[in-house]
Design a protein around this motif. Structure first.
Motif, short mmCIF file in Angstrom:
data_model
loop_
_atom_site.label_atom_id
_atom_site.label_comp_id
_atom_site.label_asym_id
_atom_site.label_seq_id
_atom_site.Cartn_x
_atom_site.Cartn_y
_atom_site.Cartn_z
N LYS A 63 0.81 -1.21 0.00
CA LYS A 63 0.00 0.00 0.00
C LYS A 63 0.85 1.27 0.00
O LYS A 63 0.35 2.34 -0.32
CB LYS A 63 -0.92 0.02 1.22
N GLU A 65 3.23 4.09 -1.14
CA GLU A 65 3.54 4.65 -2.44
C GLU A 65 4.73 5.58 -2.30
O GLU A 65 4.93 6.21 -1.28
CB GLU A 65 2.36 5.45 -2.99
N PRO A 80 3.60 2.92 -7.26
CA PRO A 80 3.74 1.83 -6.28
C PRO A 80 5.19 1.68 -5.82
O PRO A 80 6.12 1.95 -6.56
CB PRO A 80 3.31 0.58 -7.05
#
Length: 84
Positions: A63, A65, A80
């Motif tokens: 999750k 980034e 990502p």
């Protein structure tokens, strides 16, 4: 305690709860005052807790980034996280 039962027992724990239980198990095993049969059960539960914590950490990593910067250094978006 079988491995499947240990895994089912920890599957709903938060990362913090699982880590706290794992630390308690490690402490008990390190003291060496636990009977052999109980040690085996504790080890199995500890392994299930470790795997659960690892799974939760990998999900959190996915999750995360990283911020991409434009050529002038301003934030231009996100991408990502490279987990490699």
């Amino acid at each position: 305690m079988a491995k499947d039962a240990a895994a089912a027992e920890v599957s709903n724990l938060s990362f913090e709860e699982a880590l706290k239980e794992l630390e308690g198990i490690v402490g008990r095993l390190e003291r060496g005052d636990v009977p052999l049969e109980e040690s085996i059960g504790l080890y199995e539960k500890g392994d299930a807790l470790r795997r659960h914590c690892d799974k939760l950490l990998k999900a959190a990593e996915a999750k995360v980034e990283k911020i991409q910067l434009s050529q002038n250094g301003d934030a231009a978006g996100t991408a990502p996280l490279d987990v490699d």
